[in-house]
Write a protein that holds these residues in place. Structure first.
Motif, PDB file in Angstrom:
ATOM      1  N   SER A   9     -51.204  10.000 -17.576  1.00  0.00           N
ATOM      2  CA  SER A   9     -51.474   8.736 -18.260  1.00  0.00           C
ATOM      3  C   SER A   9     -52.205   7.754 -17.349  1.00  0.00           C
ATOM      4  CB  SER A   9     -50.165   8.119 -18.770  1.00  0.00           C
ATOM      5  OG  SER A   9     -49.331   7.721 -17.686  1.00  0.00           O
ATOM      6  N   ARG A  14     -41.385  16.859 -15.001  1.00  0.00           N
ATOM      7  CA  ARG A  14     -42.232  16.766 -16.191  1.00  0.00           C
ATOM      8  C   ARG A  14     -42.610  15.306 -16.493  1.00  0.00           C
ATOM      9  NH1 ARG A  14     -38.683  20.251 -20.266  1.00  0.00           N
ATOM     10  NH2 ARG A  14     -37.110  19.104 -19.083  1.00  0.00           N
ATOM     11  N   LYS A  15     -41.668  14.399 -16.294  1.00  0.00           N
ATOM     12  CA  LYS A  15     -41.960  12.973 -16.518  1.00  0.00           C
ATOM     13  C   LYS A  15     -42.994  12.455 -15.520  1.00  0.00           C
ATOM     14  CE  LYS A  15     -37.556  11.610 -18.615  1.00  0.00           C
ATOM     15  NZ  LYS A  15     -36.358  10.750 -18.486  1.00  0.00           N
ATOM     16  N   ARG A  73     -46.403  13.777 -16.569  1.00  0.00           N
ATOM     17  CA  ARG A  73     -46.932  13.034 -17.711  1.00  0.00           C
ATOM     18  C   ARG A  73     -47.439  11.651 -17.286  1.00  0.00           C
ATOM     19  NH1 ARG A  73     -42.473  15.263 -20.622  1.00  0.00           N
ATOM     20  NH2 ARG A  73     -41.306  13.319 -20.321  1.00  0.00           N
TER      21      ARG A  73
END
Length: 285
Positions: A13, A5-6, A9
């Protein structure tokens, strides 16, 4: 194991940053073409008036009268420091301020500074320079009338003896990839060097001194205006290149993060399969 998930993300970005830098690159490219046209179109005129003034200043009857040609002991110098208002243009601001700072340190006498652009003002303020005037926010398309207050200050301080020599610091546009920091003497005007056996004595109406007196203030105005146009062309070129490099770096990072994401996802699937296989084996056993 990396958190899927990181990573996801972070990919989003970086993709957002890539879109922003791509848009900024396109805007800078559009402004760059117009700024280059204005700077390059004005260069022949600036060079020609500089040549005419130098030829006039070489005449014996003119050098003793006009205040902008007076040479006197140097007690204080003035510097017109031209920089962009904004950043995100690679090393341009750093190179300009570094050249300006080195020049200040080389001088053994006090200096008064006129800053054009916020980045130069911020640097000069942090360095403790004596800032006599500042002109931020001229924009991407300054009119000739916008620089008259600057030239008026330069002419006034030089003629009144507040400064004895004036330099102009700016970024000379060489090409889209190259912008060269320049430190150029503005006042007093350097007379042309006449080879032996030659002269530059043309017929002037009404006379050489009157022509020189009318041209010298225009010369100061034109030199400052042209330096600003060159600086704007340099700024937009440097920004376009910097944003293109930033976009390429962001896309490269997205590719690396994509590989890391796929690897982490594969490891997660493999681990889940092993857990299922282990559970089935335990039940059957």
């Amino acid at each position: 194991m990396p958190d899927i998930r990181k990573i996801k993300r972070r990919i989003k970005s970086v993709q957002t940053i890539s879109k922003i830098t791509r848009a900024m690159e396109m805007i800078a490219a559009s402004k760059m073409r117009k700024a280059q046209e204005r700077g390059l179109q004005g260069r022949p005129y600036a060079e020609k008036i500089e040549q005419v003034i130098a030829d006039l200043a070489a005449l014996p009857e003119t050098t003793q009268h006009h205040p902008l040609l007076q040479r006197r002991p140097i007690a204080k110098i003035g510097i017109v420091h031209i920089t962009p208002d904004k950043g995100l243009c690679g090393g341009l601001n750093g190179n300009l301020n570094r050249r300006f700072g080195s020049f200040i340190l080389e001088q053994k006498i006090p200096a008064k500074v006129i800053t054009i652009g916020r980045k130069g003002r911020e640097f000069a303020s942090r360095a403790g320079c004596n800032i006599s005037a500042e002109f931020p926010g001229l924009g991407d398309k300054p009119a000739f009338l916008d620089i008259l207050p600057i030239s008026n200050i330069v002419i006034k301080e030089f003629t009144e003896g507040a400064i004895d020599k004036v330099y102009i610091s700016y970024a000379r546009f060489v090409s889209t990839m190259i912008q060269k920091p320049e430190m150029k003497q503005l006042l007093p005007v350097e007379p042309a060097k006449i080879p032996g056996g030659q002269n530059v004595d043309y017929i002037y109406e009404p006379d050489a001194e009157s022509v020189l007196g009318g041209l010298l203030p225009r010369f100061v105005e034109m030199e400052i205006y042209h330096a600003i146009l060159e600086s704007i062309a340099s700024e937009q070129s440097a920004r376009m290149v910097a944003m293109r490099n930033a976009t390429d770096s962001a896309n490269e990072l997205i590719g690396e993060l994509g590989l890391l994401y796929n690897k982490a996802r594969q490891e997660s699937i493999t681990r889940d399969l092993l857990d299922i296989t282990g559970g089935v084996t335990a039940i059957e056993g």
